[in-house]
Write an enzyme that holds these catalytic residues in place. Structure first.
Site, PDB file in Angstrom:
ATOM      1  N   LYS A   1       0.842  -1.202   0.000  1.00  0.00           N
ATOM      2  CA  LYS A   1       0.000   0.000   0.000  1.00  0.00           C
ATOM      3  C   LYS A   1       0.877   1.252   0.000  1.00  0.00           C
ATOM      4  CE  LYS A   1      -3.896  -1.858   2.715  1.00  0.00           C
ATOM      5  NZ  LYS A   1      -4.945  -1.740   1.693  1.00  0.00           N
TER       6      LYS A   1
ATOM      7  N   ARG B   1     -10.166 -11.629   2.193  1.00  0.00           N
ATOM      8  CA  ARG B   1     -10.997 -12.705   1.632  1.00  0.00           C
ATOM      9  C   ARG B   1     -10.293 -14.058   1.730  1.00  0.00           C
ATOM     10  NH1 ARG B   1     -11.270  -9.318  -3.850  1.00  0.00           N
ATOM     11  NH2 ARG B   1     -11.201  -7.710  -2.240  1.00  0.00           N
TER      12      ARG B   1
HETATM   13  N1  BES Z   1      -7.949  -3.844   4.459  1.00  0.00           N
HETATM   14  C1  BES Z   1      -8.156  -3.495   3.103  1.00  0.00           C
HETATM   15  C2  BES Z   1      -9.483  -2.788   2.870  1.00  0.00           C
HETATM   16  C3  BES Z   1      -9.659  -1.428   3.485  1.00  0.00           C
HETATM   17  C4  BES Z   1      -9.517  -0.284   2.710  1.00  0.00           C
HETATM   18  C5  BES Z   1     -10.029  -1.302   4.791  1.00  0.00           C
HETATM   19  C6  BES Z   1      -9.727   0.949   3.267  1.00  0.00           C
HETATM   20  C7  BES Z   1     -10.234  -0.054   5.342  1.00  0.00           C
HETATM   21  C8  BES Z   1     -10.088   1.068   4.578  1.00  0.00           C
HETATM   22  C9  BES Z   1      -8.153  -4.742   2.222  1.00  0.00           C
HETATM   23  O1  BES Z   1      -7.375  -5.791   2.671  1.00  0.00           O
HETATM   24  C10 BES Z   1      -7.632  -4.314   0.907  1.00  0.00           C
HETATM   25  O2  BES Z   1      -6.517  -3.901   0.864  1.00  0.00           O
HETATM   26  N2  BES Z   1      -8.452  -4.404  -0.128  1.00  0.00           N
HETATM   27  C11 BES Z   1      -8.091  -4.001  -1.449  1.00  0.00           C
HETATM   28  C12 BES Z   1      -8.579  -5.041  -2.413  1.00  0.00           C
HETATM   29  C13 BES Z   1      -8.072  -4.862  -3.809  1.00  0.00           C
HETATM   30  C14 BES Z   1      -6.606  -5.169  -3.876  1.00  0.00           C
HETATM   31  C15 BES Z   1      -8.864  -5.764  -4.723  1.00  0.00           C
HETATM   32  C16 BES Z   1      -8.735  -2.652  -1.746  1.00  0.00           C
HETATM   33  O3  BES Z   1      -9.889  -2.470  -1.375  1.00  0.00           O
HETATM   34  O4  BES Z   1      -8.069  -1.801  -2.290  1.00  0.00           O
HETATM   35 ZN    ZN Z   2      -5.332  -5.603   2.052  1.00  0.00          ZN
END
Ligand code: BES
Ligand code: ZN
Ligand code: ZN
Length: 496
Positions: free
Chosen positions: A277, A351
């Site tokens: 990230k 997931r």
């Molecule tokens: N933990 C994150 C989701 C999240 C985003 C929680 C913002 C709280 C605030 C999750 O594990 C994630 O990173 N999801 C990705 C999925 C994508 C790579 C398909 C996302 O939502 O960007």
């Molecule tokens: Zn994530």
């Protein structure tokens, strides 16, 4: 903080502040507020005429040394229109009054419920409102000299005849609010103080103290059980994963009642892994275990409320780190169910761990599944921080949950999960892939992935990524963890 119900007439109550609420209507000075107005010599009507007292939602009118009352102050809180006003509104009013008075160094107050509101439900809402409003996320501040604290709250406006109902509401509200604040405490901890092992220890200590059975699976046991999806996320971190299992098994579960499986995502820190990230805002990813915390908090409440339904809580917990052993985009993993997964993005890790969590909950005997997870940024785009995203495979079960959300004052909005979205996650080299192949629909695609592991069991997925953390303080709640979902799930389980 103490919360008690008092059935003495309000005018004679000695308190630092008497609080009541006013509706936004042609004449806001009616009913009990008109009684206060009479003892205060018509002051309220004057304020209403001049436009200072309107009843608009969460408008505050503070009057010092009100005539005719033993209270040192009178605080009137706007409650908005009388028509949609319900216990959710009352919970907010009580919480907002609490934070308003606390910031002014008041130590105790009495909240007068309006005519018609002297019910069990109202007492519960007020209790939940003040206790959740009292939560502060400042545990690690060392200078607490100037801390302001409310020590006691009285709930008034209940006749002797309504007293028992009111006291029942206070007791229930206390259990639920304490559980919600317990979950918020877990979420508020930074990742160096809330690793999977620490979360497991805290869950175990809570369960033992509350009389629930608990099993903590360590990395060896997780490997023995072939939870390959959970292990794939954990392999990039030096912190070992844990699978937390808490069981509430009532002696006389209702025949034909479902066995509810609650599965909560508990990624104690989500860096994204190798699909890392951006740095900006990454610190917030300590709350990526909020789904797990909510489920553990629900179990805490159930131990005290004792519904006649069996409930299993399964919380897969890990860090998501880009270590030397971390999984890489393109890796293929085998989940506990035997399905193979192509991991195209290591940041879609929630997931993965839920796939094994859901499968394990079924294996342990859950007939109905509910998961809660900070799963996608896409749900934040769709619903902001206002609504929880609800996805369900069984409309009757989903409707029951949505009704509980309404009753518990938590906003939730149903989103689609139907087979038309299935092709997005169809695999090329494995059974399924962990992100969509097309564009858009990110929150649904995350849900579809989890659904693959639920088989025929009725299942609900709550995406709480937008709602588990308040970036800004609300008038009735501090910044930080919200404990969202807990009240709805407790209400749902209590309604079987
Ligand atoms: N933990 C994150 C989701 C999240 C985003 C929680 C913002 C709280 C605030 C999750 O594990 C994630 O990173 N999801 C990705 C999925 C994508 C790579 C398909 C996302 O939502 O960007
Ligand atoms: Zn994530
Ligand atoms: Zn995550």
């Amino acid at each position: 903080m103490q919360v008690t119900l008092e059935s003495k007439p309000f005018a004679g109550i000695e308190t630092e502040a008497l609080v009541s609420y006013v509706f936004e209507e042609t004449d806001p000075v009616q009913g009990r507020v008109a009684e206060i107005d009479q003892s205060a010599g018509g002051l309220l009507r004057k304020l209403a005429k001049s436009g200072e007292l309107t009843g608009k939602m969460l408008e505050f009118t503070l009057i010092h040394a009100p005539a005719g009352l033993k209270a040192a102050r009178l605080l009137l809180v706007g409650a908005g229109k009388r028509e949609p006003f319900n216990s959710a509104g009352l919970r907010k009013v009580a919480g907002a009054a609490m934070r308003y008075l606390k910031s002014r160094s008041v130590k105790n107050f009495a909240l007068l419920v309006r005519e018609g509101d002297a019910t069990e439900e109202s007492a519960q809402a007020v209790t939940e409102g003040v206790l959740t409003a009292d939560f502060e996320p400042d545990k690690y501040k060392t200078d607490k000299k100037n801390d302001k604290r409310i020590e006691s709250v009285l709930i008034v406006g209940y006749s002797e005849a309504k007293r028992r109902a009111g006291e029942k509401g206070v007791a229930k509200g206390r259990i639920i609010a304490d559980s919600q604040n317990f979950a918020r405490d877990l979420v508020n901890e930074p990742s160096n103080k809330m690793t999977p092992s620490i979360l497991a220890q805290k869950a175990e200590a809570m369960a033992k103290a509350a009389g629930l059975s608990v099993a903590i699976l360590d990395e060896k046991k997780i490997a023995e059980l072939k939870m390959g999806a959970l292990l794939s996320v954990a392999q990039g971190s030096v912190e070992p994963p844990r699978m937390i299992v808490i069981t509430y098994n009532p002696p006389a579960a209702k025949p034909r009642a479902p066995v509810i499986g609650l599965i909560g995502k508990a990624v104690t820190f989500d860096t994204g892994g190798i699909s890392i990230k951006p740095a900006d805002g990454m610190e917030k990813m300590k709350y990526d275990m909020a789904g797990g915390a909510t489920m553990i908090g629900v179990m805490y409440a159930l131990a005290a409320l004792k519904p006649a339904v069996k409930v299993l809580c399964v919380v897969p917990s890990t860090e998501n780190m880009p270590g030397g052993r971390a999984q890489k985009p393109g890796d293929i993993q085998t989940a506990m169910s035997g399905k193979t997964i192509e991991v195209l993005n290591t940041d879609a890790e929630g997931r993965l761990i839920l796939a094994d969590g859901v499968h394990y909950a079924k294996q342990l005997g859950a007939t109905h599944l509910i998961d809660a997870a900070t799963l996608t940024g896409a749900i934040v785009v769709a619903l902001a921080s206002v609504n929880v995203g609800v996805f369900g495979s069984d409309q009757a079960f989903t409707d029951k949950l949505l009704a509980s959300a309404k009753a518990a004052g938590e906003k939730m909005w149903q989103m689609p999960v139907d087979d038309d979205y299935r092709e997005f996650i169809k695999g090329t080299v494995a059974d399924i892939q962990n992100i969509g192949s097309g564009k858009g629909g990110g929150a649904t695609i995350g849900a579809m992935f989890i659904k693959e592991f639920t088989g025929d069991s009725p299942w609900i997925h709550l995406d709480i990524a937008g709602t588990a953390w308040n970036d800004d303080a609300k008038l009735w709640m501090a910044k930080g963890p919200t404990g969202v979902g807990l009240r709805t799930l407790v209400h749902l389980i209590m309604s079987y």
